[in-house]
Design a protein around this motif. Structure first.
Motif, PDB file in Angstrom:
ATOM      1  N   SER A  93      32.007 -34.215  17.998  1.00  0.00           N
ATOM      2  CA  SER A  93      32.887 -35.036  18.842  1.00  0.00           C
ATOM      3  C   SER A  93      33.709 -34.237  19.974  1.00  0.00           C
ATOM      4  O   SER A  93      33.987 -32.966  19.738  1.00  0.00           O
ATOM      5  N   MET A  94      33.891 -34.491  21.283  1.00  0.00           N
ATOM      6  CA  MET A  94      34.483 -33.502  22.223  1.00  0.00           C
ATOM      7  C   MET A  94      35.394 -34.521  22.873  1.00  0.00           C
ATOM      8  O   MET A  94      35.460 -36.001  23.038  1.00  0.00           O
ATOM      9  N   LEU A 124      31.739 -29.935  32.412  1.00  0.00           N
ATOM     10  CA  LEU A 124      30.535 -29.686  33.205  1.00  0.00           C
ATOM     11  C   LEU A 124      29.673 -28.483  32.539  1.00  0.00           C
ATOM     12  O   LEU A 124      28.561 -28.540  32.688  1.00  0.00           O
ATOM     13  N   SER A 125      30.601 -27.555  31.880  1.00  0.00           N
ATOM     14  CA  SER A 125      29.885 -26.429  31.078  1.00  0.00           C
ATOM     15  C   SER A 125      29.086 -26.948  29.947  1.00  0.00           C
ATOM     16  O   SER A 125      28.051 -26.337  29.571  1.00  0.00           O
ATOM     17  N   PHE A 126      29.444 -27.968  29.377  1.00  0.00           N
ATOM     18  CA  PHE A 126      28.630 -28.555  28.381  1.00  0.00           C
ATOM     19  C   PHE A 126      27.201 -29.117  28.830  1.00  0.00           C
ATOM     20  O   PHE A 126      26.027 -28.703  28.369  1.00  0.00           O
ATOM     21  N   LEU A 127      27.501 -29.639  30.019  1.00  0.00           N
ATOM     22  CA  LEU A 127      26.214 -30.248  30.523  1.00  0.00           C
ATOM     23  C   LEU A 127      25.376 -28.628  31.129  1.00  0.00           C
ATOM     24  O   LEU A 127      24.132 -28.892  31.021  1.00  0.00           O
ATOM     25  N   PRO A 169      34.346 -22.001  30.415  1.00  0.00           N
ATOM     26  CA  PRO A 169      33.589 -20.980  29.758  1.00  0.00           C
ATOM     27  C   PRO A 169      32.268 -21.425  30.489  1.00  0.00           C
ATOM     28  O   PRO A 169      31.706 -22.352  30.877  1.00  0.00           O
ATOM     29  N   ASP A 170      31.193 -20.117  30.032  1.00  0.00           N
ATOM     30  CA  ASP A 170      29.938 -20.376  30.503  1.00  0.00           C
ATOM     31  C   ASP A 170      29.207 -21.382  29.503  1.00  0.00           C
ATOM     32  O   ASP A 170      29.365 -21.345  28.330  1.00  0.00           O
ATOM     33  N   GLY A 171      28.101 -22.070  29.946  1.00  0.00           N
ATOM     34  CA  GLY A 171      27.437 -22.939  29.137  1.00  0.00           C
ATOM     35  C   GLY A 171      26.622 -22.153  28.001  1.00  0.00           C
ATOM     36  O   GLY A 171      26.673 -22.563  27.109  1.00  0.00           O
TER      37      GLY A 171
END
Length: 216
Positions: free
Chosen positions: A41-42, A53-56, A188-190
């Protein structure tokens, strides 16, 4: 029904939170397909959603993880509760209100591993700049002295029982509950988020190389 009873009913309805509303039962076939997968979960607290957006930014690689992971909730919804216990919880954003504290404590109680994602969660980030001033001055600047105040009205600072109480300072997540891992960066970077999740999903020790880490 008496007026008193009506008021009680209305009061109960007005005090109901989104996570208390009835939920549509999940399809049994879908539930069966999720057996054996790691539940993740997030949640986003106080931040800019850059970490979401980094998750994406994991792009098509997330499709490979979905064979092993079930995402119970994400920051793209406004659901604050986790329906079932999770192995991994990702938290974006700092803690700036009593609602944030309650939500973060709920995640800590229901996640085996809890991860701070991004500068706001790790050390407070940009929202913590208000820690340099009394909260009252921040409210006055935002609502009374702001250049965006509508001309011709008397500006007021919002105050209502339904509004969450703002904390006197913005806290990083680890000052409220125990956090297990930290992914720095703004955002963070993806690649870094993918590496941590891929390690956890595959039972490897988390190893975040400096080549894909960032602190800006």
């Amino acid at each position: 029904m008496s007026n008193h009873a009506v008021k009680q009913v209305n009061s109960a309805v007005n005090e109901m939170y989104s996570h208390d509303l009835p939920r549509t039962p999940v399809d049994a076939e879908f539930l069966a397909s999720q057996e054996g997968k790691i539940k993740v979960s997030m949640i986003a607290l106080v931040g800019c959603w850059g970490c979401t957006l980094s998750f994406l930014d994991m792009d098509e690689r997330i499709l490979n993880l979905l064979d092993k992971v079930t995402i119970l909730r994400s920051s793209l919804t406004d659901v604050k509760r986790i329906p079932d216990r999770c192995v991994v919880g990702f938290v974006e954003g700092g803690v700036a209100s009593e609602e944030n504290i309650e939500t973060l404590e709920h995640y800590r109680e229901n996640c085996d591993i809890l991860i701070s994602v991004g500068a706001c969660a790790v050390w407070g980030g940009v929202p913590s700049m208000r820690n340099l001033l009394p909260l009252s001055e921040c409210f006055e600047e935002a609502y009374i002295n702001s250049p965006t105040v509508v001309a011709g009205i008397i500006p007021i600072i919002p105050s209502h029982p339904d509004l969450t109480t703002i904390t006197t300072k913005v806290y990083p997540c680890h000052e409220v509950v125990k956090m297990d891992y930290f992914i720095p960066g703004c955002p963070p970077d993806g690649n870094a988020i993918y590496k941590v999740l891929d390690d956890l999903v595959n039972g490897r020790p988390v190893d975040l190389p400096t080549s894909i880490n960032r602190y800006d």
